[in-house]
Structures are given as structure tokens and as C-alpha cells.
Design a protein around this motif. Structure first.
Motif, PDB file in Angstrom:
ATOM      1  N   GLY A  36      39.834  35.179  30.373  1.00  0.00           N
ATOM      2  CA  GLY A  36      41.148  35.791  30.159  1.00  0.00           C
ATOM      3  C   GLY A  36      41.501  36.810  31.222  1.00  0.00           C
ATOM      4  N   THR A  37      40.525  37.639  31.603  1.00  0.00           N
ATOM      5  CA  THR A  37      40.764  38.667  32.619  1.00  0.00           C
ATOM      6  C   THR A  37      40.993  38.022  33.983  1.00  0.00           C
ATOM      7  OG1 THR A  37      39.425  40.252  31.385  1.00  0.00           O
ATOM      8  CG2 THR A  37      39.798  40.737  33.703  1.00  0.00           C
ATOM      9  N   ALA A  38      40.176  37.032  34.325  1.00  0.00           N
ATOM     10  CA  ALA A  38      40.317  36.356  35.628  1.00  0.00           C
ATOM     11  C   ALA A  38      41.666  35.653  35.753  1.00  0.00           C
ATOM     12  CB  ALA A  38      39.177  35.363  35.824  1.00  0.00           C
ATOM     13  N   LEU A  39      42.175  35.124  34.643  1.00  0.00           N
ATOM     14  CA  LEU A  39      43.454  34.420  34.675  1.00  0.00           C
ATOM     15  C   LEU A  39      44.644  35.351  34.474  1.00  0.00           C
ATOM     16  CD1 LEU A  39      42.487  31.189  32.672  1.00  0.00           C
ATOM     17  CD2 LEU A  39      42.687  31.462  35.152  1.00  0.00           C
ATOM     18  N   GLY A  40      44.373  36.646  34.285  1.00  0.00           N
ATOM     19  CA  GLY A  40      45.450  37.607  34.119  1.00  0.00           C
ATOM     20  C   GLY A  40      46.185  37.482  32.795  1.00  0.00           C
ATOM     21  N   TRP A  41      45.503  36.976  31.765  1.00  0.00           N
ATOM     22  CA  TRP A  41      46.125  36.804  30.451  1.00  0.00           C
ATOM     23  C   TRP A  41      46.384  38.155  29.803  1.00  0.00           C
ATOM     24  CZ3 TRP A  41      43.067  32.393  27.571  1.00  0.00           C
ATOM     25  CH2 TRP A  41      43.268  31.183  28.253  1.00  0.00           C
ATOM     26  N   SER A  42      47.239  38.153  28.809  1.00  0.00           N
ATOM     27  CA  SER A  42      47.503  39.363  28.028  1.00  0.00           C
ATOM     28  C   SER A  42      46.250  39.729  27.226  1.00  0.00           C
ATOM     29  CB  SER A  42      48.666  39.125  27.056  1.00  0.00           C
ATOM     30  OG  SER A  42      48.260  38.223  26.026  1.00  0.00           O
ATOM     31  N   GLU A 107      42.284  46.121  31.163  1.00  0.00           N
ATOM     32  CA  GLU A 107      43.039  45.893  32.395  1.00  0.00           C
ATOM     33  C   GLU A 107      42.190  46.134  33.637  1.00  0.00           C
ATOM     34  OE1 GLU A 107      44.071  48.102  29.928  1.00  0.00           O
ATOM     35  OE2 GLU A 107      45.383  46.631  28.979  1.00  0.00           O
ATOM     36  N   ALA A 108      40.953  46.583  33.473  1.00  0.00           N
ATOM     37  CA  ALA A 108      40.135  47.056  34.589  1.00  0.00           C
ATOM     38  C   ALA A 108      39.771  45.961  35.593  1.00  0.00           C
ATOM     39  CB  ALA A 108      38.861  47.724  34.069  1.00  0.00           C
ATOM     40  N   GLY A 109      39.643  44.738  35.157  1.00  0.00           N
ATOM     41  CA  GLY A 109      39.276  43.669  36.084  1.00  0.00           C
ATOM     42  C   GLY A 109      37.770  43.447  36.137  1.00  0.00           C
ATOM     43  N   LEU A 110      37.387  42.258  36.569  1.00  0.00           N
ATOM     44  CA  LEU A 110      35.989  41.834  36.536  1.00  0.00           C
ATOM     45  C   LEU A 110      35.100  42.571  37.529  1.00  0.00           C
ATOM     46  CD1 LEU A 110      36.443  37.982  36.133  1.00  0.00           C
ATOM     47  CD2 LEU A 110      36.048  39.700  34.364  1.00  0.00           C
ATOM     48  N   ALA A 111      35.677  43.173  38.548  1.00  0.00           N
ATOM     49  CA  ALA A 111      34.868  43.891  39.542  1.00  0.00           C
ATOM     50  C   ALA A 111      34.665  45.358  39.150  1.00  0.00           C
ATOM     51  CB  ALA A 111      35.527  43.805  40.913  1.00  0.00           C
ATOM     52  N   SER A 112      35.168  45.734  37.989  1.00  0.00           N
ATOM     53  CA  SER A 112      35.147  47.138  37.582  1.00  0.00           C
ATOM     54  C   SER A 112      33.981  47.464  36.660  1.00  0.00           C
ATOM     55  CB  SER A 112      36.461  47.453  36.857  1.00  0.00           C
ATOM     56  OG  SER A 112      36.367  48.678  36.192  1.00  0.00           O
ATOM     57  N   TRP A 113      33.350  48.618  36.953  1.00  0.00           N
ATOM     58  CA  TRP A 113      32.302  49.106  36.052  1.00  0.00           C
ATOM     59  C   TRP A 113      32.889  49.470  34.703  1.00  0.00           C
ATOM     60  CZ3 TRP A 113      27.339  48.407  36.620  1.00  0.00           C
ATOM     61  CH2 TRP A 113      26.840  48.186  37.901  1.00  0.00           C
ATOM     62  N   LEU A 114      34.154  49.893  34.674  1.00  0.00           N
ATOM     63  CA  LEU A 114      34.807  50.243  33.413  1.00  0.00           C
ATOM     64  C   LEU A 114      34.851  49.029  32.489  1.00  0.00           C
ATOM     65  CD1 LEU A 114      36.362  52.185  31.560  1.00  0.00           C
ATOM     66  CD2 LEU A 114      38.458  51.536  32.798  1.00  0.00           C
ATOM     67  N   PHE A 115      35.212  47.871  33.037  1.00  0.00           N
ATOM     68  CA  PHE A 115      35.261  46.652  32.228  1.00  0.00           C
ATOM     69  C   PHE A 115      33.884  46.314  31.664  1.00  0.00           C
ATOM     70  CE2 PHE A 115      34.645  42.062  31.869  1.00  0.00           C
ATOM     71  CZ  PHE A 115      35.658  41.713  30.988  1.00  0.00           C
ATOM     72  N   TRP A 116      32.891  46.215  32.525  1.00  0.00           N
ATOM     73  CA  TRP A 116      31.556  45.785  32.103  1.00  0.00           C
ATOM     74  C   TRP A 116      30.858  46.834  31.241  1.00  0.00           C
ATOM     75  CZ3 TRP A 116      30.685  40.918  32.066  1.00  0.00           C
ATOM     76  CH2 TRP A 116      31.353  40.097  32.990  1.00  0.00           C
ATOM     77  N   GLY A 117      31.032  48.101  31.594  1.00  0.00           N
ATOM     78  CA  GLY A 117      30.444  49.176  30.794  1.00  0.00           C
ATOM     79  C   GLY A 117      31.054  49.234  29.397  1.00  0.00           C
TER      80      GLY A 117
END
Length: 161
Positions: A36-42, A107-117
Motif C-alpha cells: 500500500g505504501t509503495a503504491l501510494g494508496w490511502s 505517510e513516512a514511506g518505506l525508506a523511513s525509520w519512522l515507518f519501520w519503527g
């Protein structure tokens, strides 16, 4: 066995069941969030996909060993639904609630520590909240307790009722 020993065993079983649930949920949740994040979905579309995949993987991880016990697919699916539905639902509500509560996580994106953390934190919180739910279910012969009668390869004679 004394009361404290029985309570300890019940807690260990609940932790084991919740770890099992967490595995399926995490696979589906991470996959859904990544897609979902990679495809920019809501947020809503991403969460719907993540929850659906969490249920699919959660049920699949239960169905496989139950099928090995010799139960037919239709019955194995019924066992998985009975064993895992409440656990997965609680885990997903908590997990996605935490993800939505962390500002910017979705909204952080897959390259973000915020997303994964945030995702790792959300899964950890969901685990902690779901253990007592599973403990309560198992103590009443429900939830993951339903699966244990099929462990060991021969489902006949292994009923714990």
C-alpha cells in the motif's frame, strides 16, 4: 499440578498462541503496509489490504499443521476460524490503531525509520494486548485451545475437552 503451576502453563500457552498469531499477522501486515505504501494508496486502502493479508497468513499458518493431522481442508478451515479469528482481530485493531496514532507513520514511506519503527512498535503493542485475550480464550477452551487437539499427527483421541 498446583494452581500457580496451572496458571503459569496457561500463560505460557497464551504467549505461544500469541506468538503464532503475531507471525501470521506480521507477515500479512508488513506485506500489506509495504504494498500500500509503495503504491501510494490511502491509509484506509493500505490498512484494508494489510488486515486482509494478516487474516490470510494467520489462518494459513494454522491450517497447515491441522491438515497434517489428517483433517480435511473444510474442517481445517473451520478449526482455523475458531482458533484465530478473535486473536487476529484484536491484534489487527491494536496494530493499525497504533500505526494511525503515530504522527506521520503511515505517510513516512518505506525508506523511513519512522515507518519501520512505528510498525515494529505497533506489532509489539498488539502482542502485549493480545496475550491476555488469548489467555482468557484458552482458559475457556476457545481460541487457540481448539487447535491443540489436532497437534501430534493424529486428531483422534487428542481432544482436551
Amino acid at each position: 499440578m498446583n494452581h500457580a503451576g496451572a496458571q503459569s502453563n496457561l500463560t505460557k500457552l497464551a504467549i505461544s498462541a500469541t506468538l503464532h498469531c503475531l507471525t501470521g499477522c506480521a507477515i500479512g501486515e508488513v506485506l500489506g503496509m509495504v504494498i500500500g505504501t509503495a503504491l501510494g494508496w490511502s491509509n484506509l486502502s493500505t490498512i484494508v489490504l494489510a488486515v486482509a493479508l494478516a487474516f490470510v497468513f494467520g489462518y494459513a499458518l494454522t491450517i497447515r499443521p491441522v491438515l497434517k493431522s489428517g483433517l480435511p481442508l473444510r474442517a481445517a478451515i473451520g478449526v482455523a476460524f475458531a482458533a484465530d479469528t478473535v486473536s487476529i482481530a484484536v491484534m489487527e485493531i491494536v496494530d493499525n490503531g497504533v500505526m494511525l496514532a503515530v504522527p506521520g507513520a503511515m505517510e513516512a514511506g518505506l525508506a523511513s525509520w519512522l515507518f519501520w519503527g512505528s510498525l515494529a512498535f505497533a506489532l509489539a503493542v498488539a502482542f502485549v494486548v493480545t496475550v491476555p485475550v488469548n489467555r482468557w480464550l484458552i482458559s475457556r477452551g476457545k481460541g487457540h485451545a481448539v487447535v491443540h487437539q489436532y497437534h501430534g499427527g493424529d486428531h483422534e483421541g487428542h481432544h482436551q475437552h
